[in-house]
Design an enzyme around this catalytic site. Structure first.
Site, short mmCIF file in Angstrom:
data_model
loop_
_atom_site.label_atom_id
_atom_site.label_comp_id
_atom_site.label_asym_id
_atom_site.label_seq_id
_atom_site.Cartn_x
_atom_site.Cartn_y
_atom_site.Cartn_z
N CYS B 37 -13.49 0.13 24.51
CA CYS B 37 -12.95 -0.06 23.16
C CYS B 37 -13.29 -1.44 22.61
CB CYS B 37 -11.44 0.13 23.15
SG CYS B 37 -10.94 1.73 23.75
N CYS B 106 -5.73 -5.53 17.42
CA CYS B 106 -5.75 -6.69 18.33
C CYS B 106 -4.33 -7.20 18.56
CB CYS B 106 -6.59 -7.82 17.74
SG CYS B 106 -8.33 -7.40 17.50
#
Ligand SMILES: Cc1ncc(COP(=O)(O)O)c(C=O)c1O
Lengths: 418, 134
Positions: B37, B106
């Site tokens: 990812c 994030c």
């Protein structure tokens, strides 16, 4: 004015503080000689090249016809076979849609390749929606197509085969002459997107049996907003135009020609033709130095795509255990591109690298370096130091690098994909 | 993409990069994300006998926003109790760093990393209620 083909290729100075430009596959600066040739055609020689009644028109027409010849010349075609467009995107659309629509009563099958530029793939998707069937050929690990697979895919319903000459991400060169010969033998037209190839590698539409070729001015030191489509006359290829109007460009692309841009792309062709061999040798040296310099100082780096069948102005490298976008931020004094997902809105890593069979993990760690006419060896030395420093710094912060050093096989870990 | 000044600051001067001894009973380690990812965070906390996080370290594979998110949370968790640390929300991280929408994941990952480090510490020190059931 600097003469074409002289040893005095102009240099371009960089504004203070600007990053070193290593993104020549995205676009190139205009060669100052190109700009110089264009300038009069904006002001005193502003005529409409289609005006038949006075000198303003005649001189403009002469200029665009000269440019048409310069374009034809670099691909060994006849100037009557060159149509001006706004760029390779339009040329690719016109070639594929134009041919598919004209011949649709007889044939309805198109073949292209999974690593093509989006403007070819998206055009093919649209044609699929209209009822055409499209075969997307895979590529081998080196980025090249398998000629046997192409041969097997061509049927008597196949109207056109579209294979790009040089890939924009990995710079690999497809075997054009072999593909052309195969298409000719099987009775399918051969279109090739040469946006990244013109001015970089020798091209000959007859020797390579190319029927249609897309060209983009801004990829080889010409202006943006102009391109061309080569359309073979013998045997004649017919197209349904996408833009209707005054019937310019033999009815295939209406609209007033932008004289300065035509002059610019023509001049860019003339310069490229004269200087390509030498430029290519010089870039090969820089490419070799860049790769050698990085390999010497950094373990675990991998070149994506074949290194031999590649234009010298491209390198695409995966830096294992550092993420591409993070790395781009680290090399902020270089202007480069990344194949990492993070640079696009889609969060999918480069479809080109994926098509080569590069692991998603490794695709995330790639950078594309594009070298060109104004790249100096100082630029390359600076780039090497800067990249090595950034990669070492990011690896020192990377949990994956630690695991690699401890001998942990990252594939053995059950990651929680998110 | 243009980054916020805070992201750039954390990227260029990351706080608390490093590792703690993961065998130490006082240390909890969270490893979240996946290489496929494009981001992996390792966050470690060292917890005092009083239950205060006295040290935190991170290592991150990821883009600038991922590095900044993990750097920021190491600053935030230090001096907090485990319960306090567990209340840090991804939205707080995203807000502090002015992350654009495509980078919100994030901050989610950084929140997950804290939770994972706390869970690991609790499990190791026998303070995890759910560990008994495993
Ligand atoms: C291979 C390829 N085809 C087509 C294009 C599009 O060219 P243009 O910008 O002239 O429309 C590009 C450039 O992005 C390219 O690299």
């Amino acid at each position: 004015m600097t003469a074409i083909g002289s040893k005095t290729t102009p240099t371009l100075s960089r504004p203070p503080g600007a990053p070193v430009y290593l993104d020549y596959q995205a676009t190139t600066p205009c060669d100052p000689r190109v700009v110089e040739a264009m300038l009069p055609w904006f002001t005193e020689k502003f005529g409409n090249p289609h005006s038949r009644n006075h000198r303003y028109g005649w001189e403009a027409e002469e200029a665009v016809e000269k440019a048409r010849e310069q374009i034809a010349d670099i691909i060994a075609a006849d100037s009557k076979e060159i149509i001006f467009t706004s760029g390779a995107t339009e040329s690719n659309n016109l070639a594929l849609k134009g041919v598919a629509h004209f011949y649709k009563e007889k044939k309805d099958h198109i073949i292209t390749v999974v690593t093509e530029h989006k403007c070819v793939l998206d055009t093919c998707r649209h044609l699929e929606q209209e009822g055409f069937s499209v075969t997307y050929l895979p590529v081998k690990a080196d980025g090249l197509i398998d000629l046997g697979e192409l041969e097997a895919a061509i049927t008597d319903r196949t109207v056109i085969v579209s294979v790009m000459a040089v890939n924009n991400e990995i710079g690999v060169i497809q075997p054009l002459a072999e593909i052309g010969a195969l298409c000719r033998r099987k009775g399918a037209f051969f279109h090739t997107d040469c946006a990244q190839a013109v001015g970089k590698i020798p091209l000959d539409v007859n020797a390579m049996n190319i029927d249609l070729m897309s060209i983009s001015g801004h990829k080889f030191y010409g202006p943006k907003g102009i391109g061309a489509l080569y359309v073979r006359r013998r045997p004649r290829i017919r197209l349904v135009p996408m833009i209707n109007g005054g019937g310019q460009e033999r009815g295939m692309r209406s609209g007033t020609l932008p004289t300065p841009l035509c002059v610019g792309i023509g001049e860019a062709c003339a310069i490229a033709k004269a200087e390509m061999a030498e430029e290519s040798e010089r870039l090969k040296g820089l490419q070799h130095r860049l790769l050698g310099g990085l390999r010497q100082r950094l373990p675990e780096i991998y070149v994506n795509g074949d290194l031999e069948n590649r234009i010298p102005g491209n390198l695409n490298i995966s830096f294992a255990f550092v993420e591409g976008e993070g790395l781009m931020m680290g090399v902020k004094d270089l202007a480069v591109s990344s194949g990492s997902a993070c640079t696009s809105a889609s969060l999918e890593p480069s479809y080109v690298l994926r098509a080569l069979g590069v692991d998603v993990e490794m695709a995330h760690t790639s950078l594309r370096f594009g070298l060109g006419r104004f790249t100096t060896s100082e630029d390359i030395e600076f780039a090497i130091d800067h990249i090595v420093e950034a990669v070492e710094h990011l690896r020192s912060m990377s949990p994956l690098w630690d695991m690699h050093l401890e001998g942990v096989d990252l594939k053995s870990i059950k990651w929680a994909e998110h | 993409m243009a980054y916020s000044d805070k992201v750039i600051d954390h990227y260029e001067h990351p706080r608390n990069v490093g590792a703690l001894d993961k065998e130490d009973a006082a240390v909890g380690t969270g490893l979240v994300g996946a290489p496929a990812c494009g981001d992996v965070m390792k966050l470690q906390i060292k917890v005092s006998a009083e239950g205060i996080i006295e040290d935190a370290k991170f290592k991150t594979f990821g883009c600038g926003s991922a590095i900044a998110s993990s750097s920021l949370v190491t600053e935030w968790v230090k001096g907090k109790t485990l319960d306090e640390a567990a209340t840090i929300k991804n939205t707080d991280i995203a807000h502090e760093l002015a992350l654009p929408p495509v980078k919100i994941h994030c901050s989610v990952l950084a929140e997950d990393a804290i939770k994972a480090a706390i869970a690991d510490y609790k499990k190791k020190s026998g303070k995890d209620d759910s560990a008994a059931a495993e």
